[in-house]
Design a protein around this motif. Structure first.
Motif, PDB file in Angstrom:
ATOM      1  N   SER A 236       0.943  -1.246  -0.460  1.00  0.00           N
ATOM      2  CA  SER A 236      -0.061  -0.108  -0.494  1.00  0.00           C
ATOM      3  C   SER A 236       0.955   0.844  -0.078  1.00  0.00           C
ATOM      4  CB  SER A 236      -0.824   0.351   1.357  1.00  0.00           C
ATOM      5  OG  SER A 236      -0.160   0.407   2.429  1.00  0.00           O
ATOM      6  N   ARG A 237       1.647   0.989   1.131  1.00  0.00           N
ATOM      7  CA  ARG A 237       3.135   2.354   0.602  1.00  0.00           C
ATOM      8  C   ARG A 237       3.729   2.396  -0.590  1.00  0.00           C
ATOM      9  NH1 ARG A 237       4.269   0.302   5.746  1.00  0.00           N
ATOM     10  NH2 ARG A 237       5.879  -0.488   4.607  1.00  0.00           N
ATOM     11  N   PHE A 238       4.298   1.303  -1.358  1.00  0.00           N
ATOM     12  CA  PHE A 238       4.990   1.013  -2.578  1.00  0.00           C
ATOM     13  C   PHE A 238       5.109   1.730  -3.486  1.00  0.00           C
ATOM     14  CE2 PHE A 238       7.268  -0.925  -5.556  1.00  0.00           C
ATOM     15  CZ  PHE A 238       8.762  -0.668  -5.458  1.00  0.00           C
ATOM     16  N   ARG A 239       5.141   2.308  -4.842  1.00  0.00           N
ATOM     17  CA  ARG A 239       4.525   2.496  -6.104  1.00  0.00           C
ATOM     18  C   ARG A 239       5.907   3.082  -7.113  1.00  0.00           C
ATOM     19  NH1 ARG A 239       0.505   0.960  -4.693  1.00  0.00           N
ATOM     20  NH2 ARG A 239      -1.947   2.036  -4.783  1.00  0.00           N
ATOM     21  N   SER A 240       6.014   1.811  -7.364  1.00  0.00           N
ATOM     22  CA  SER A 240       7.164   1.631  -8.577  1.00  0.00           C
ATOM     23  C   SER A 240       6.795   2.870  -9.851  1.00  0.00           C
ATOM     24  CB  SER A 240       7.364   0.095  -9.042  1.00  0.00           C
ATOM     25  OG  SER A 240       5.813   0.128  -9.493  1.00  0.00           O
ATOM     26  N   THR A 241       7.893   3.249 -10.419  1.00  0.00           N
ATOM     27  CA  THR A 241       7.681   5.016 -10.584  1.00  0.00           C
ATOM     28  C   THR A 241       8.566   4.693 -12.303  1.00  0.00           C
ATOM     29  OG1 THR A 241       9.827   6.126 -10.204  1.00  0.00           O
ATOM     30  CG2 THR A 241       7.315   6.049  -8.768  1.00  0.00           C
ATOM     31  N   GLY A 242       8.816   4.198 -12.526  1.00  0.00           N
ATOM     32  CA  GLY A 242       9.572   3.939 -13.929  1.00  0.00           C
ATOM     33  C   GLY A 242       8.555   4.755 -15.011  1.00  0.00           C
ATOM     34  N   LYS A 243       7.738   4.880 -15.629  1.00  0.00           N
ATOM     35  CA  LYS A 243       6.614   5.767 -15.960  1.00  0.00           C
ATOM     36  C   LYS A 243       7.286   7.373 -15.990  1.00  0.00           C
ATOM     37  CE  LYS A 243       2.175   4.998 -16.532  1.00  0.00           C
ATOM     38  NZ  LYS A 243       0.857   4.624 -15.465  1.00  0.00           N
ATOM     39  N   ILE A 244       7.180   7.583 -15.167  1.00  0.00           N
ATOM     40  CA  ILE A 244       7.930   8.984 -15.123  1.00  0.00           C
ATOM     41  C   ILE A 244       9.693   9.305 -15.222  1.00  0.00           C
ATOM     42  CG2 ILE A 244       6.018   9.632 -13.928  1.00  0.00           C
ATOM     43  CD1 ILE A 244       7.260   9.957 -10.970  1.00  0.00           C
ATOM     44  N   GLY A 245      10.083   8.215 -15.463  1.00  0.00           N
ATOM     45  CA  GLY A 245      11.576   8.105 -16.093  1.00  0.00           C
ATOM     46  C   GLY A 245      12.588   7.797 -14.555  1.00  0.00           C
ATOM     47  N   LYS A 246      11.560   7.535 -13.445  1.00  0.00           N
ATOM     48  CA  LYS A 246      12.610   7.032 -12.515  1.00  0.00           C
ATOM     49  C   LYS A 246      12.606   5.241 -12.235  1.00  0.00           C
ATOM     50  CE  LYS A 246      11.233  10.847  -9.439  1.00  0.00           C
ATOM     51  NZ  LYS A 246      10.947  12.523  -8.636  1.00  0.00           N
ATOM     52  N   HIS A 247      13.637   4.823 -12.479  1.00  0.00           N
ATOM     53  CA  HIS A 247      14.264   3.597 -11.986  1.00  0.00           C
ATOM     54  C   HIS A 247      14.471   3.118 -11.706  1.00  0.00           C
ATOM     55  CE1 HIS A 247      12.438   3.547 -16.743  1.00  0.00           C
ATOM     56  NE2 HIS A 247      12.793   5.038 -16.722  1.00  0.00           N
ATOM     57  N   SER A 248      14.219   1.186 -11.699  1.00  0.00           N
ATOM     58  CA  SER A 248      14.900   0.938 -10.407  1.00  0.00           C
ATOM     59  C   SER A 248      16.491   0.863 -10.650  1.00  0.00           C
ATOM     60  CB  SER A 248      15.119  -0.549 -10.289  1.00  0.00           C
ATOM     61  OG  SER A 248      14.907  -1.545 -11.658  1.00  0.00           O
ATOM     62  N   GLU A 249      17.403   0.061  -9.737  1.00  0.00           N
ATOM     63  CA  GLU A 249      18.219   0.068  -9.735  1.00  0.00           C
ATOM     64  C   GLU A 249      19.363  -0.564 -11.700  1.00  0.00           C
ATOM     65  OE1 GLU A 249      18.383  -3.382  -7.383  1.00  0.00           O
ATOM     66  OE2 GLU A 249      17.413  -1.258  -7.854  1.00  0.00           O
ATOM     67  N   HIS A 250      18.394  -1.599 -12.010  1.00  0.00           N
ATOM     68  CA  HIS A 250      18.315  -2.794 -12.732  1.00  0.00           C
ATOM     69  C   HIS A 250      18.147  -2.177 -13.860  1.00  0.00           C
ATOM     70  CE1 HIS A 250      18.246  -5.557  -9.513  1.00  0.00           C
ATOM     71  NE2 HIS A 250      16.910  -4.618  -9.668  1.00  0.00           N
ATOM     72  N   MET A 251      18.037  -1.165 -13.999  1.00  0.00           N
ATOM     73  CA  MET A 251      18.252  -0.438 -15.627  1.00  0.00           C
ATOM     74  C   MET A 251      19.199   0.532 -15.976  1.00  0.00           C
ATOM     75  SD  MET A 251      15.485   0.398 -17.970  1.00  0.00           S
ATOM     76  CE  MET A 251      15.349   1.301 -19.687  1.00  0.00           C
ATOM     77  N   GLY A 252      19.962   0.644 -15.464  1.00  0.00           N
ATOM     78  CA  GLY A 252      21.419   0.993 -16.326  1.00  0.00           C
ATOM     79  C   GLY A 252      22.132   0.022 -16.623  1.00  0.00           C
ATOM     80  N   PHE A 253      21.766  -1.236 -16.504  1.00  0.00           N
ATOM     81  CA  PHE A 253      22.261  -2.726 -16.852  1.00  0.00           C
ATOM     82  C   PHE A 253      21.905  -2.795 -18.093  1.00  0.00           C
ATOM     83  CE2 PHE A 253      23.410  -2.964 -11.629  1.00  0.00           C
ATOM     84  CZ  PHE A 253      24.758  -2.149 -12.656  1.00  0.00           C
ATOM     85  N   ILE A 254      20.665  -3.181 -17.953  1.00  0.00           N
ATOM     86  CA  ILE A 254      19.704  -3.095 -19.400  1.00  0.00           C
ATOM     87  C   ILE A 254      20.158  -2.221 -20.379  1.00  0.00           C
ATOM     88  CG2 ILE A 254      17.690  -3.601 -20.657  1.00  0.00           C
ATOM     89  CD1 ILE A 254      16.179  -3.791 -17.870  1.00  0.00           C
ATOM     90  N   LEU A 255      20.545  -0.474 -19.806  1.00  0.00           N
ATOM     91  CA  LEU A 255      21.378   0.681 -21.409  1.00  0.00           C
ATOM     92  C   LEU A 255      22.218   0.183 -21.438  1.00  0.00           C
ATOM     93  CD1 LEU A 255      18.992   3.384 -19.926  1.00  0.00           C
ATOM     94  CD2 LEU A 255      17.730   1.738 -22.124  1.00  0.00           C
TER      95      LEU A 255
END
Length: 270
Positions: A236-255
């Protein structure tokens, strides 16, 4: 080294990029299974589904580039943006690993459950986009919805099979549910970009798909004799935010993997 391109902050373009980037990054994650799937048939199936998603991403990125009007083609938009300019949901960038760690042992149950979650969502979205006021987007959706239906069926059958299989396969599908479920809320977050899309007829608010998505997922979970993940204080507290460009630590490795060649050899061709 090639510099990042700057993206014009246009709501219609950003709406398209959210869908395109979600398909692109999910395709990247699925492609990691090539040569590593548990059986040969699944190796081929997942590679083909990755290609379907990549094709959808290409069509959307090309159209987004046209709408943006800055001369950016699909390759530039795919490979030359900075991390904060990618607008995919966080769920698709999570590693397909047992422990959630980058470079960890791949987990087939997690991949199949994520696939059915995303394919169900994308199928509903493509169905609505087939009536878009944007003729090009409607045409893309008309083809993509057929692919999404197959992806949903394929992954759904595996979820049921794993849930009703051995004690180990059951444990893994339940662990996958527990790990990924808190990220599904982001799929249905609405903001000014969704409002613009709905008002202009470009596409629906993503939040409008929640009820239909939840119903289809509930039916699948009933068939698999799985409980839907219950809301917890953390969820209920957590919201991921990739849709607004704030990504997890994993995104940098993918890119880093995706962009290396184009960044190192700008404009390189075979």
């Amino acid at each position: 080294m090639q510099d990042s391109i700057a993206i014009k902050p246009d709501a219609s373009v950003q709406y398209l990029l959210r869908i395109a980037d979600t398909c692109l990054i999910l395709a990247q994650r699925l492609s990691e299974w090539c040569g590593h799937a548990p059986v040969l048939e699944e190796d081929i199936a997942m590679a083909n589904m990755a290609l379907d998603l990549l094709g959808q991403a290409r069509a959307l990125l090309a159209h987004a580039g046209q709408l943006e009007g800055q001369g950016h083609d699909e390759d530039q938009l795919a490979f030359l943006r900075s991390e904060r300019d990618y607008l995919n949901v966080t769920l698709v960038e999570l590693p397909s690993a047992v422990d959630g760690a980058a470079g960890g042992k791949r987990d087939f149950a997690f991949t199949m459950l994520r696939n059915v979650v995303m394919a169900t969502f994308l199928q509903l979205l493509w169905e609505r986009l087939a009536d878009s006021s944007d003729a090009e987007l409607a045409a893309i959706a008309g083809k993509a919805v057929k692919e999404a239906r197959y992806h949903q069926q394929h992954a759904g059958e595996w979820v049921v099979r794993l849930a009703d299989g051995t004690d180990e396969s059951r444990r893994r599908i339940e662990a996958a549910r527990d790990r990924l479920w808190i990220y599904t809320a982001e799929l249905f977050e609405s903001d000014a970009i969704d409002e613009h899309a709905e008002a202009s007829g470009l596409g629906p608010r993503w939040s409008s798909l929640r009820e239909a998505w939840a119903a289809e997922m509930a039916a699948l979970f009933d068939e698999a004799h799985l409980d839907m993940s219950k809301d917890t204080a953390e969820a209920s507290r957590f919201r991921s935010t990739g849709k607004i460009g704030k990504h997890s630590e994993h995104m940098g490795f993918i890119l880093t993997e995706m962009q290396y060649l184009q960044r190192s050899y700008p404009g390189g061709v075979w």
